[in-house]
Structure formats: C-alpha cells, structure tokens
Design a protein around this motif. Structure first.
Motif, PDB file in Angstrom:
ATOM      1  N   ILE A 365       0.859  -1.186   0.000  1.00 26.18           N
ATOM      2  CA  ILE A 365       0.000   0.000   0.000  1.00 26.18           C
ATOM      3  C   ILE A 365       0.889   1.227   0.000  1.00 26.18           C
ATOM      4  O   ILE A 365       1.521   1.561   1.003  1.00 26.18           O
ATOM      5  CB  ILE A 365      -0.918   0.033   1.237  1.00 26.18           C
ATOM      6  CG1 ILE A 365      -1.700  -1.271   1.347  1.00 26.18           C
ATOM      7  CG2 ILE A 365      -1.851   1.232   1.160  1.00 26.18           C
ATOM      8  CD1 ILE A 365      -2.642  -1.527   0.199  1.00 26.18           C
ATOM      9  N   ALA A 376       4.646  -1.368   4.684  1.00 26.78           N
ATOM     10  CA  ALA A 376       3.411  -0.902   4.061  1.00 26.78           C
ATOM     11  C   ALA A 376       2.678  -2.029   3.351  1.00 26.78           C
ATOM     12  O   ALA A 376       2.154  -1.865   2.258  1.00 26.78           O
ATOM     13  CB  ALA A 376       3.710   0.232   3.088  1.00 26.78           C
ATOM     14  N   LEU A 378      -0.318  -4.826   2.736  1.00 29.01           N
ATOM     15  CA  LEU A 378      -1.773  -4.822   2.918  1.00 29.01           C
ATOM     16  C   LEU A 378      -2.160  -5.465   4.242  1.00 29.01           C
ATOM     17  O   LEU A 378      -3.094  -5.007   4.916  1.00 29.01           O
ATOM     18  CB  LEU A 378      -2.434  -5.571   1.754  1.00 29.01           C
ATOM     19  CG  LEU A 378      -3.953  -5.716   1.796  1.00 29.01           C
ATOM     20  CD1 LEU A 378      -4.637  -4.361   1.813  1.00 29.01           C
ATOM     21  CD2 LEU A 378      -4.441  -6.536   0.606  1.00 29.01           C
ATOM     22  N   ASN A 380      -0.466  -5.453   7.146  1.00 30.80           N
ATOM     23  CA  ASN A 380      -0.272  -4.482   8.231  1.00 30.80           C
ATOM     24  C   ASN A 380      -1.334  -3.378   8.177  1.00 30.80           C
ATOM     25  O   ASN A 380      -1.819  -2.913   9.210  1.00 30.80           O
ATOM     26  CB  ASN A 380       1.123  -3.862   8.142  1.00 30.80           C
ATOM     27  CG  ASN A 380       2.217  -4.842   8.517  1.00 30.80           C
ATOM     28  OD1 ASN A 380       1.960  -5.832   9.201  1.00 30.80           O
ATOM     29  ND2 ASN A 380       3.439  -4.592   8.043  1.00 30.80           N
ATOM     30  N   HIS A 381      -1.634  -2.950   6.974  1.00 33.39           N
ATOM     31  CA  HIS A 381      -2.655  -1.914   6.763  1.00 33.39           C
ATOM     32  C   HIS A 381      -3.995  -2.342   7.372  1.00 33.39           C
ATOM     33  O   HIS A 381      -4.652  -1.566   8.071  1.00 33.39           O
ATOM     34  CB  HIS A 381      -2.791  -1.681   5.257  1.00 33.39           C
ATOM     35  CG  HIS A 381      -3.793  -0.642   4.877  1.00 33.39           C
ATOM     36  ND1 HIS A 381      -3.485   0.701   4.799  1.00 33.39           N
ATOM     37  CD2 HIS A 381      -5.103  -0.750   4.516  1.00 33.39           C
ATOM     38  CE1 HIS A 381      -4.561   1.372   4.418  1.00 33.39           C
ATOM     39  NE2 HIS A 381      -5.559   0.507   4.237  1.00 33.39           N
ATOM     40  N   ASP A 384      -3.977  -2.614  11.402  1.00 31.90           N
ATOM     41  CA  ASP A 384      -4.027  -1.348  12.135  1.00 31.90           C
ATOM     42  C   ASP A 384      -5.421  -0.723  12.152  1.00 31.90           C
ATOM     43  O   ASP A 384      -5.694   0.140  12.990  1.00 31.90           O
ATOM     44  CB  ASP A 384      -3.046  -0.345  11.514  1.00 31.90           C
ATOM     45  CG  ASP A 384      -1.598  -0.734  11.722  1.00 31.90           C
ATOM     46  OD1 ASP A 384      -1.338  -1.555  12.627  1.00 31.90           O
ATOM     47  OD2 ASP A 384      -0.731  -0.227  10.985  1.00 31.90           O
ATOM     48  N   ARG A 385      -6.276  -1.127  11.232  1.00 30.18           N
ATOM     49  CA  ARG A 385      -7.560  -0.427  11.048  1.00 30.18           C
ATOM     50  C   ARG A 385      -8.783  -1.278  11.382  1.00 30.18           C
ATOM     51  O   ARG A 385      -9.924  -0.839  11.215  1.00 30.18           O
ATOM     52  CB  ARG A 385      -7.662   0.069   9.595  1.00 30.18           C
ATOM     53  CG  ARG A 385      -6.672   1.174   9.266  1.00 30.18           C
ATOM     54  CD  ARG A 385      -6.418   1.311   7.766  1.00 30.18           C
ATOM     55  NE  ARG A 385      -5.547   2.461   7.484  1.00 30.18           N
ATOM     56  CZ  ARG A 385      -4.225   2.440   7.617  1.00 30.18           C
ATOM     57  NH1 ARG A 385      -3.618   1.323   7.997  1.00 30.18           N
ATOM     58  NH2 ARG A 385      -3.502   3.525   7.367  1.00 30.18           N
ATOM     59  N   TYR A 467      -9.655   3.521   7.362  1.00 30.51           N
ATOM     60  CA  TYR A 467      -9.750   3.095   5.963  1.00 30.51           C
ATOM     61  C   TYR A 467     -10.293   4.203   5.068  1.00 30.51           C
ATOM     62  O   TYR A 467     -11.048   5.075   5.494  1.00 30.51           O
ATOM     63  CB  TYR A 467     -10.701   1.910   5.835  1.00 30.51           C
ATOM     64  CG  TYR A 467     -10.159   0.574   6.265  1.00 30.51           C
ATOM     65  CD1 TYR A 467      -9.345  -0.169   5.421  1.00 30.51           C
ATOM     66  CD2 TYR A 467     -10.509   0.032   7.503  1.00 30.51           C
ATOM     67  CE1 TYR A 467      -8.885  -1.426   5.795  1.00 30.51           C
ATOM     68  CE2 TYR A 467     -10.052  -1.226   7.889  1.00 30.51           C
ATOM     69  CZ  TYR A 467      -9.236  -1.943   7.035  1.00 30.51           C
ATOM     70  OH  TYR A 467      -8.778  -3.181   7.405  1.00 30.51           O
ATOM     71  N   GLY A 551      -6.200  -1.584  -0.450  1.00 29.45           N
ATOM     72  CA  GLY A 551      -6.421  -1.292   0.961  1.00 29.45           C
ATOM     73  C   GLY A 551      -7.695  -0.519   1.250  1.00 29.45           C
ATOM     74  O   GLY A 551      -7.872  -0.014   2.356  1.00 29.45           O
TER      75      GLY A 551
END
Length: 611
Positions: A365, A376, A378, A380-381, A384-385, A467, A551
């Motif tokens: 991402i 970065a 996907l 980990n993205h 976190d969200r 997001y 993402g």
C-alpha cells in the motif's frame, strides 16, 4: 407519483379488498383525492402510494410503496420509545377523522378497505410522520368478520378503537348504523336512569319541585282520588315516561363493563393468542431467487475462466506457472530465466483480475509520498484499522468485527451490538492498548426487515488510522479481495466477563484474513445492495471489512448463505453504508480511482523444496 421509495412487499392479489368494482390499491388516485377533499392533506398522506406489479407463474406479485414525505422510512417498532409515542399520537389524531368517513357513502368503501392492513409492522414513520403501507389487504387468516375484528384489534385498533373491523359489506354497514342507533338509545336511557337516581337522592335542587309533584300525584292516584288540574298527569300516563327501576339496568351495565374490559385487554400488545409481528421482509423470496440466478451465472462464468486457465497453463523449467495470457497465477509478469532469485521482492504492478489473489503480506500500500516502506503491506494496513467488537447482553457474550472510518469512529453490523447496552460493548485489537469502551452513535437493522445492518460506534480514548472507502460505478467482478475479522471458531473468550472487562489476563487474538474474488455485485432488493464474494466468512466476521488490493473497504461483511454445495459470502455495499452514515459525525475518505495493485515478487521455489 410520489417520489420517495419506502419498501417493496410481495402480496397475494386475491387478498386485495375491493372498493366498488376494483381493488382499493388500484384506485389510489381517486382515494387520495377523496381524502384530500374530505379530510385534508395530512390524512391523505397517511396512506403510501402503491405501485402494483402483477406476477406470473415464476414470480409473485409485488407492490412498491412510495410517499411524499422526505426522509428515510422505518417501521414504527424500530424507533425509540419517545419517537414511537410522538408518531403514535399523530397517527391517532389522523385516524380519528376517518371514523366519521365510514358513514359517508362515497368515502366508506375506500376507508373501510384501507383500514385493513397486512400487519402491525406496516405502520411506518417518515420524518416524524406516520405512513401506512400494505393497506387494503384482507387478513391472511380469513375474511370473516370475527377474524377481521381480531386482526384489526392488533394492527390499527390501538390507534383507532372500534367495536369490530371496519365494515366492508352492505350488511355490515347496516349493522354499524343499527349499532350506532342502539348505542345512542342506550346512552339516553342510562342518562335518564342516572337523572332519576339523582332526583330520588335529592342531588339536584332544580329537580325538587318536579319530584314533589310526582310524589303528590302518586299519592292521589293510590288513594283513588283525582285532580281537576290537567297539567298534572294521572297515574295511567306514567308508563309512557319510560321509567324503569334502577335495578333493571344493573345486568346491562355489568355486561358493558365486562365487554369494555375484554376489549381493552385485547388491545394491549402481546395479549393475543396468535402473535403477528407484521414485519414485511426487505429481501423477499423473489429478490433472493433473482440474486441466486445472477450469482449462478457469475459462478458459471468463473468456472469457465478457470477451465480455460487450467487447459492453457504452462509450467516453466524454473517452476513458474504461466497462465494462457503469459502472466503468473497471481497476475504478475514473470521474471526472466535465472532472474527469479535476483528479482525476489521486487514491487511491480499486478493484473486487477488474476486467477488467484496474491498473498496479502506481499501486496503493498503506497503512502501519499509514493515511497513504499517494507511495513506498508496490505496485511499491516488491515491489522491497524480493524478491531474486534465484544458485546454482552442477556443472551451472553458475543463477538464481531469492526473497522475504523475515522480516528475514533468504528463501523460494525447492527446484529453484532443488538440487545447490548453501550456500557457493555467493548472494542479491542493488538493496535490498541486494551479494551476500549464505546458510544453507540447510530444503528439500523436487521437486514431482512429494513435492508440495512449497520452500527456506528465512537471508540473512547483512541486515535487510530482509518480506511478509505471505495465508491465507484465500475464493476469489481473477478477482482481480488480480502475479508478480515475475528471468526468465533478461532476465539477462546473467558466466560467470566469480569476478567474480560477488567482488562486482565485477556490475550487479544490475531486478526484472521481470507482472500477470494468478487463473484457479483447486485441489488438484493430496492433497499439492499451487496457484493457477493468467495473470501470465506464465518461467525465473528460480521461487521468486518471487505478490502480490495489497494487497501480500500469495498463492502461490510454481513452474512453467509450456506448451501448444500457451496457457501455464498455477502458484504453490504459502500453505497448503502454511506447512506447510513449520512447525518452522523463520520466523514469518511472516499476514493473512486481504479485500483492498480502493487505486489512484491515471491522468492522462487527451489527444485529440492518440492522433493
């Protein structure tokens, strides 16, 4: 034609009640004009405008209901108590006008038909105003007067009390007129008895002279005497006054009191033997059948594509599997011979519709500055969200999933938090420091009844990355997606909620991600749109994000259809989510850009590894 769509219901046309020579629902314009002239616009707008679609051998007949009131329509039962009371008060006031119209020869056939509704759930609220759908229908239980009376008592009876169902036939109209005459006569008689009782008790000073005259006259008659004063009636004239001993009225009064008490008991919700929630599904059998056919077509096309890929696939000497289009199975251009090891980890653009989705830990991402760090990915993205939602209700402790659309605003499903008080709802993830309490800002559901299944929570004391939402008219069919959540079958939650709420000894589970492709994007009904995909879901995934290879959230995972041969996974659409978020503190970031996935090349598999 009214502009605002409310709901769509399936009906049996044989249940439609005639007003004259045609069903009342097919004469809406005449009915509406009559109400406008005789009762005013507020009463006329009480009944939603129907658009009848007659079915055939393969599809049932349906009615789409519209109104002139602006705002989102919801069944009355879905409002909170204060809002319900406000709408109910307005409904009683407007229905009271219709009671007099039942004696109007021109209006009576329409009004009597319209006051027969499908069920209690057909009373809706739009912008604080009552609106009735599914009107003009005979009860499914039967059409006789007794059945209709019971049905009316549990639908509109609490808002417009009547002795029975609204009269439909000439005989019932005649009986209604006779009952009104009898009621007036009975009321006059009871009033006369009450007045006589008051006189005999000496409660009215003004009546004393007349009472004394009666006593004097009675005494003279009993003595066989007479009077020459013609103004004083003789004893033989007294029966013409209709005087009846007070004791004779006691049985009638007791019967009236007993009947009134029984009727009042029947009007209390929940006291009937045969319960009828009256809820009309937002997703009908016809909608489900149409969706299943579209999904089958999409899956058949997907199977054909896979067969073509299988027949034309070639395995290179270095172990790289090439598809007929010359791309790898993940949609990447293959490296040159002897370059696999050198180019492992290289980030390149991938095809948007590969045969299989690339691994989420190799999908990258890019940040706003365009520099892609190793972290970065996907995966980990998503980590976190996304968060787990824990809700405690009378039914026990349940879990679901949610995702951030703002620093402290989390979206989940209505059914994840349904029945739980805000103080018993918590959010947790590895990216946050322990359990966090929430405020429920808005919720709407369930999807089967209202076509939506969303909840918006404010998570206290957090500042999380969030997001971007994808909203676009471009099809996502065959594009790769990731479903993220906390499936219940992989969680081990302590049954003692005290330990959980104290934030002690609670190991936050790992987020589970599954990949798949989009099979179809379609409307499940006029109220619900969905993305059907192949990323496996199970209990606990509810409310979690469906994420594309860039993402962005493309849907809210909500339910699974379990068939004999396969499961279908449904995510409610971003369009529906944005409609739900309108008017809330949420201001999500929206993107309509075409996703160009960036994927790191995998390391080549050595020959010895496969032996």
């Amino acid at each position: 034609m009214a502009e605002h769509f409310l709901t769509k219901t399936r009906i049996d046309l044989s249940r439609c009640i005639d007003a004259g020579e045609a069903p009342a629902v097919e004469q809406y314009e005449a009915f509406n004009a009559l109400l406008m002239a005789k009762a005013g616009p507020d009463v006329a707008k009480l009944f939603a405008e129907p658009l009848v679609s007659k079915g055939n051998d393969q599809a049932a007949s349906t009615v789409s209901w519209y109104c002139d009131r602006a705002g989102q329509g919801v069944p009355l039962s879905k409002l909170d108590t204060a809002e319900q009371n406000e709408v109910a008060t307005a409904l009683r006031a407007r229905l009271s006008t219709l009671k007099d119209l039942l004696d109007d020869p021109e209006a009576a056939p329409f009004v009597a038909a319209a006051l027969h509704i499908g069920g209690a759930g057909d009373i809706w609220a739009v912008g604080g105003h009552p609106v009735i759908v599914n009107w003009g229908l005979m009860p499914a239980e039967g059409s006789d007067a007794a059945t209709r009376s019971m049905h009316y008592a549990r639908t509109l009876g609490p808002y417009l009390a009547m002795d029975g169902a609204p009269p439909l036939t000439e005989q019932e109209q005649e009986q209604r007129r006779g009952d009104k005459v009898a009621a007036v006569a009975a009321a006059s008689a009871i009033a006369g008895v009450a007045a006589g009782s008051a006189v005999s008790a000496g409660t009215s000073d003004a009546a004393q002279p007349a009472a004394q005259a009666d006593v004097a006259t009675g005494a003279a008659a009993s003595a066989g005497g007479s009077t020459d004063d013609p103004s004083i009636p003789v004893a033989e004239q007294r029966p013409a006054r209709g005087r009846v001993p007070l004791i004779a009225w006691v049985p009638l009064v007791l019967l009236l009191l007993l009947f009134g008490g029984a009727l009042a008991w029947l009007l209390v919700p929940g006291n009937r033997i045969f319960a009828d929630d009256g809820v009309q599904p937002a997703i009908t059998d016809e909608d489900a059948l149409r969706a299943a056919r579209e999904i089958n077509r999409a899956l058949e096309q997907r199977l054909a594509d896979l067969n073509v890929a299988l027949e034309g696939a070639v395995c290179r000497a270095d172990g790289t599997l090439l598809m007929p289009d010359g791309m790898t199975i993940e949609g990447l251009l293959p490296p040159g011979f002897d370059e696999g090891t050198l180019r492992a980890g290289e980030i390149i653009k991938a095809d948007r519709t590969p045969i299989l989705p690339p691994a989420s830990d190799r999908v990258m991402i890019p940040p706003a500055d365009g520099v892609i760090p190793d972290t970065a990915t996907l995966l980990n993205h998503i980590d976190d969200r996304t968060a787990m939602v824990v809700a405690v209700s009378d039914q026990g402790t349940g879990t679901g999933t949610g995702f951030f659309v703002g620093p402290d605003l989390l979206v989940s499903n209505f059914h994840v938090v349904e029945g739980a008080d805000a103080q018993n709802i918590f959010v947790v993830s590895k990216a946050m420091d322990g359990l966090k309490r929430v405020e429920v800002l808005k919720s709407l559901g369930p999807v089967a009844e209202v076509g939506a299944d969303f909840a918006l929570l404010r998570v206290l004391d957090v500042n999380q990355p969030f997001y971007t939402l994808r909203q676009s008219d471009q099809s996502m069919r065959l594009q790769s997606v990731i479903a993220a959540g906390y499936p219940g079958d992989v969680l081990r939650i302590n049954s003692d909620f005290q330990a959980l709420s104290s934030r002690n000894n609670f190991d936050v589970p790992d987020l589970i991600v599954t990949d798949g492709t989009v099979n179809s994007e379609q409307s499940l009904s006029d109220q619900a749109r969905a993305v059907i995909h192949s990323a496996p879901l199970s209990g606990g995934n509810s409310g979690g994000p469906l994420v594309d290879m860039c993402g962005r959230v493309v849907g809210v995972n909500t339910f699974v259809y379990q068939g004999e041969l396969r499961n279908l996974n449904f995510a409610l659409s971003i369009d529906d989510l944005l409609e739900f978020l309108a008017g809330t503190p949420a201001a999500p970031v929206i993107s309509s850009d075409v996703c160009e996935p960036l994927v790191a090349r995998p390391a080549p598999v050595s020959a010895s590894a496969g032996q």
